[in-house]
Design a protein around this motif. Structure first.
Motif, PDB file in Angstrom:
ATOM      1  N   GLN A   1     -14.867  -8.292  29.378  1.00  0.00           N
ATOM      2  CA  GLN A   1     -14.685  -8.902  30.701  1.00  0.00           C
ATOM      3  C   GLN A   1     -13.348  -8.480  31.265  1.00  0.00           C
ATOM      4  N   ALA A   2     -13.437  -7.799  32.397  1.00  0.00           N
ATOM      5  CA  ALA A   2     -12.236  -7.383  33.114  1.00  0.00           C
ATOM      6  C   ALA A   2     -11.894  -8.451  34.140  1.00  0.00           C
ATOM      7  N   PRO A   3     -10.632  -8.528  34.572  1.00  0.00           N
ATOM      8  CA  PRO A   3     -10.235  -9.541  35.553  1.00  0.00           C
ATOM      9  C   PRO A   3     -11.098  -9.466  36.809  1.00  0.00           C
ATOM     10  N   GLY A   4     -11.608 -10.619  37.232  1.00  0.00           N
ATOM     11  CA  GLY A   4     -12.400 -10.673  38.440  1.00  0.00           C
ATOM     12  C   GLY A   4     -13.812 -10.155  38.312  1.00  0.00           C
ATOM     13  N   LYS A   5     -14.217  -9.790  37.105  1.00  0.00           N
ATOM     14  CA  LYS A   5     -15.569  -9.246  36.901  1.00  0.00           C
ATOM     15  C   LYS A   5     -16.350 -10.116  35.923  1.00  0.00           C
ATOM     16  N   GLU A   6     -17.655  -9.951  35.977  1.00  0.00           N
ATOM     17  CA  GLU A   6     -18.514 -10.683  35.047  1.00  0.00           C
ATOM     18  C   GLU A   6     -18.430 -10.066  33.643  1.00  0.00           C
ATOM     19  N   ARG A   7     -18.748 -10.899  32.669  1.00  0.00           N
ATOM     20  CA  ARG A   7     -18.789 -10.398  31.303  1.00  0.00           C
ATOM     21  C   ARG A   7     -19.977  -9.452  31.168  1.00  0.00           C
ATOM     22  N   GLU A   8     -19.748  -8.287  30.580  1.00  0.00           N
ATOM     23  CA  GLU A   8     -20.817  -7.308  30.446  1.00  0.00           C
ATOM     24  C   GLU A   8     -21.015  -6.901  28.996  1.00  0.00           C
ATOM     25  N   GLY A   9     -22.270  -6.647  28.661  1.00  0.00           N
ATOM     26  CA  GLY A   9     -22.586  -6.200  27.316  1.00  0.00           C
ATOM     27  C   GLY A   9     -22.189  -4.751  27.123  1.00  0.00           C
ATOM     28  N   VAL A  10     -21.607  -4.453  25.983  1.00  0.00           N
ATOM     29  CA  VAL A  10     -21.127  -3.114  25.668  1.00  0.00           C
ATOM     30  C   VAL A  10     -21.994  -2.467  24.597  1.00  0.00           C
ATOM     31  N   SER A  11     -22.267  -3.234  23.539  1.00  0.00           N
ATOM     32  CA  SER A  11     -23.032  -2.692  22.420  1.00  0.00           C
ATOM     33  C   SER A  11     -23.619  -3.839  21.613  1.00  0.00           C
TER      34      SER A  11
ATOM     35  N   THR B   1     -10.490  -1.077  30.338  1.00  0.00           N
ATOM     36  CA  THR B   1      -9.557  -2.189  30.196  1.00  0.00           C
ATOM     37  C   THR B   1     -10.271  -3.509  30.418  1.00  0.00           C
ATOM     38  N   ALA B   2     -10.140  -4.405  29.424  1.00  0.00           N
ATOM     39  CA  ALA B   2     -10.838  -5.691  29.481  1.00  0.00           C
ATOM     40  C   ALA B   2     -10.490  -6.482  28.238  1.00  0.00           C
ATOM     41  N   VAL B   3     -10.888  -7.747  28.242  1.00  0.00           N
ATOM     42  CA  VAL B   3     -10.900  -8.533  27.011  1.00  0.00           C
ATOM     43  C   VAL B   3     -12.251  -8.288  26.344  1.00  0.00           C
ATOM     44  N   TYR B   4     -12.214  -7.917  25.084  1.00  0.00           N
ATOM     45  CA  TYR B   4     -13.432  -7.613  24.340  1.00  0.00           C
ATOM     46  C   TYR B   4     -13.762  -8.768  23.397  1.00  0.00           C
ATOM     47  N   TYR B   5     -15.033  -9.143  23.413  1.00  0.00           N
ATOM     48  CA  TYR B   5     -15.519 -10.248  22.602  1.00  0.00           C
ATOM     49  C   TYR B   5     -16.659  -9.787  21.694  1.00  0.00           C
TER      50      TYR B   5
ATOM     51  N   THR C   1     -22.728 -17.922  19.837  1.00  0.00           N
ATOM     52  CA  THR C   1     -21.411 -18.067  19.213  1.00  0.00           C
ATOM     53  C   THR C   1     -20.513 -16.916  19.628  1.00  0.00           C
ATOM     54  N   TRP C   2     -19.281 -17.242  19.993  1.00  0.00           N
ATOM     55  CA  TRP C   2     -18.342 -16.252  20.534  1.00  0.00           C
ATOM     56  C   TRP C   2     -17.013 -16.306  19.810  1.00  0.00           C
ATOM     57  N   GLY C   3     -16.378 -15.143  19.726  1.00  0.00           N
ATOM     58  CA  GLY C   3     -15.000 -15.086  19.276  1.00  0.00           C
ATOM     59  C   GLY C   3     -14.073 -15.370  20.443  1.00  0.00           C
ATOM     60  N   GLN C   4     -12.759 -15.315  20.147  1.00  0.00           N
ATOM     61  CA  GLN C   4     -11.766 -15.660  21.172  1.00  0.00           C
ATOM     62  C   GLN C   4     -11.380 -14.468  22.037  1.00  0.00           C
ATOM     63  N   GLY C   5     -11.757 -13.272  21.616  1.00  0.00           N
ATOM     64  CA  GLY C   5     -11.490 -12.077  22.401  1.00  0.00           C
ATOM     65  C   GLY C   5     -10.215 -11.359  21.991  1.00  0.00           C
ATOM     66  N   THR C   6     -10.169 -10.069  22.286  1.00  0.00           N
ATOM     67  CA  THR C   6      -8.985  -9.257  22.042  1.00  0.00           C
ATOM     68  C   THR C   6      -8.798  -8.321  23.231  1.00  0.00           C
ATOM     69  N   GLN C   7      -7.566  -8.220  23.706  1.00  0.00           N
ATOM     70  CA  GLN C   7      -7.269  -7.458  24.924  1.00  0.00           C
ATOM     71  C   GLN C   7      -7.167  -5.969  24.610  1.00  0.00           C
ATOM     72  N   VAL C   8      -7.850  -5.173  25.412  1.00  0.00           N
ATOM     73  CA  VAL C   8      -7.727  -3.717  25.369  1.00  0.00           C
ATOM     74  C   VAL C   8      -7.225  -3.261  26.733  1.00  0.00           C
ATOM     75  N   THR C   9      -6.129  -2.533  26.730  1.00  0.00           N
ATOM     76  CA  THR C   9      -5.563  -2.012  27.970  1.00  0.00           C
ATOM     77  C   THR C   9      -5.429  -0.501  27.838  1.00  0.00           C
ATOM     78  N   VAL C  10      -6.032   0.212  28.775  1.00  0.00           N
ATOM     79  CA  VAL C  10      -5.985   1.669  28.766  1.00  0.00           C
ATOM     80  C   VAL C  10      -5.170   2.111  29.971  1.00  0.00           C
ATOM     81  N   SER C  11      -4.071   2.782  29.714  1.00  0.00           N
ATOM     82  CA  SER C  11      -3.204   3.240  30.797  1.00  0.00           C
ATOM     83  C   SER C  11      -3.578   4.652  31.217  1.00  0.00           C
ATOM     84  N   SER C  12      -3.380   4.924  32.486  1.00  0.00           N
ATOM     85  CA  SER C  12      -3.748   6.247  33.019  1.00  0.00           C
ATOM     86  C   SER C  12      -2.592   7.232  32.900  1.00  0.00           C
TER      87      SER C  12
END
Length: 129
Positions: free
Chosen positions: A39-49, A91-95, A118-129
């Motif tokens: 989930q990125a700021p201002g966006k809905e949570r999306e499935g990745v895998s 870039t997003a919080v990954y759950y 059931t969900w974890g608390q999330g971990t932040q991933v930030t990718v800089s350009s």
């Protein structure tokens, strides 16, 4: 108690790699399908895998196919998401999340957050350009 704990997030430059881990307790992979969401700021949570409890079926969102790999290690009760060729838009919080449900191969239900209990608390991933 069923618990999921993510780790491995951080700051990485575009084109780099990260490995996210999800430590699970209170249940087995044979009983639960596990999914990675973000989930990125201002966006809905999306499935990745996802990886199905039924037969280990795996699937990926089109946006990460060929760059991300999901895996699990039963002896360590851990799930991983290996991410490579990272982009700023990753870039997003990954759950990580768990559900007892399984679906047919290719089903988009695997990528619906509302199907996971059931969900974890999330971990932040930030990718800089």
């Amino acid at each position: 108690e069923v618990q999921l704990v993510e780790s491995g997030g951080g700051l990485v430059q575009a084109g780099g790699s990260l490995r996210l881990s999800c430590a699970v307790s209170g249940f087995s992979f044979a009983e639960n399908t596990i999914g990675w969401f973000r989930q990125a700021p201002g966006k809905e949570r999306e499935g990745v895998s996802c990886i199905s409890r039924k037969d280990g079926y795996t699937d990926y969102a089109d946006s990460v196919k060929g760059r991300f790999t999901i895996s699990r290690e039963h002896t360590k009760n851990s799930l991983y998401l290996d991410m490579s060729s990272l982009k700023p838009e990753d870039t997003a919080v990954y759950y990580c999340a768990a559900t007892k449900q399984t679906y047919y191969s290719g089903s988009k239900e695997y990528f619906s957050a509302s199907n996971y209990e059931t969900w974890g608390q999330g971990t932040q991933v930030t990718v800089s350009s």
